[in-house]
Design a protein around this motif. Sequence first.
Motif, short mmCIF file in Angstrom:
data_model
loop_
_atom_site.label_atom_id
_atom_site.label_comp_id
_atom_site.label_asym_id
_atom_site.label_seq_id
_atom_site.Cartn_x
_atom_site.Cartn_y
_atom_site.Cartn_z
N THR A 153 0.79 -1.24 0.00
CA THR A 153 0.00 0.00 0.00
C THR A 153 0.82 1.29 0.00
O THR A 153 0.25 2.37 0.07
N SER A 154 2.15 1.18 -0.06
CA SER A 154 2.95 2.42 -0.07
C SER A 154 4.29 2.18 -0.74
O SER A 154 4.78 1.05 -0.79
N PRO A 215 -0.45 9.11 1.79
CA PRO A 215 -0.46 8.06 0.77
C PRO A 215 -0.29 8.66 -0.63
O PRO A 215 -0.55 9.85 -0.83
N PRO A 216 0.16 7.87 -1.60
CA PRO A 216 0.61 6.48 -1.48
C PRO A 216 2.09 6.37 -1.12
O PRO A 216 2.64 5.28 -1.15
N PRO A 219 2.89 4.47 4.38
CA PRO A 219 1.81 3.55 4.77
C PRO A 219 0.95 4.14 5.88
O PRO A 219 1.39 4.98 6.67
N ALA A 220 -0.31 3.68 5.93
CA ALA A 220 -1.19 4.06 7.03
C ALA A 220 -0.61 3.53 8.34
O ALA A 220 0.11 2.53 8.36
N TRP A 229 -4.26 8.08 8.01
CA TRP A 229 -3.42 8.75 7.03
C TRP A 229 -3.20 10.21 7.43
O TRP A 229 -3.81 10.72 8.37
#
Length: 398
Positions: A153-154, A215-216, A219-220, A229
């Motif tokens: 996710t990142s 993001p992106p 990461p969260a 975020w």
Amino acid sequence: MVIPPNSVRRLLPLAKTHRVVQRPPFECIALVLQGGGALGSYQAGVYQALAEANLHPDWVAGISIGSINAAIVAGNPPEKVVEMLRGFWESITAAPPGLWSNEWLSDLVRGEAARSLLNQMNAFSALIGGAAGFFELRVPAPWLHPAGCPDATSFYETKLLRATLERFVDFDRINAGATRISLGAVNVRTGNFVYFDNTTHIIGPEHVMASGALPPGFPAVEIEGEHYWDGGLISNTPLEWVVDSEPRQDTLAFQVDLWSARGDFPRDLAEVAMRQKDIQYSSRTRAQTNQFRRFQRRRYVLSLLLKKLPPELRNSPEAQELAVLADNKVFSIVHLIYRSKHYEGQAKDYEFSRLTMEEHWQAGYIDTVRTLRHPEALERPTALEGVATFDLAQDGRE
């Protein structure tokens, strides 16, 4: 002790220095810090000048890089804050390998075109090499991880940041509450704006990291089963939180913006991209301030009206409900806005070179020194709405 408004003019003797000899006549001094990545050293320069002026904040609110600076301010005794800010910014701008990162090369750079090229190379270096103690490129790349895996996710890892924060921030001090701190973030699942505040939360490194998890790229961050975020996705300026929070106080707020809503018309596509970022992330601070001024005027007029009502009406349930909205608190908002150079380009928020960091720091320091030489910047508002603003670019006489 309440200081009479006229005595504020004696805070800056002969207006020849930015050093304040008496605390301005406000119940709260707030420091409001916008997000902006590598531009954040401007805020450190602002703080240095405020500390020299003996204007230590009672409350500091931040989003993204503003949250990191806020944590350093709230997480250290006043006499150590500048040292810790300097340590943090020097640590994350340590030169990575590469010819253009050598300090001697910066001495050879002359003119906007050459400096623009150097900045672009330094920004590219951050893209592929990260920033020391802050973030690093994810290996393997996110698209090589299965869907549902956090690594998918990142583009960057931010695990290094936790250790860096623990090095420069005393979280026990933050949670002891000597200085109020508020950190803006967004709940990924609900999309709601959230403030982690040491009046309601036990603040740790994860709360600071969540506020800066844009993001992106990043990461969260998971906190108590929810993922967060960067707060800048909704609003990059925590001013509204400060002026609307309860209990309301007479407040002197230093609003430090890293993006300028106003700027020159762009000359080429690179400047178009830079101008677009400025407008997008400035979060319309002036519009927020003007809206707050109108609302505060209604609060004040309502408080005057309620006082004129006969006792039987003033004590009615309807009047009591309105009384919650009415007050005569005053707010003075001092705008300190970084105005970027043409050569910085659209990559200015991830250009983590030592040279540029020092320039941003110096700009924040000088802007604040010049602002504090104007006694009216620290005066209590006298207008009916009880709100005053000061912006050196508009209100200064230098």
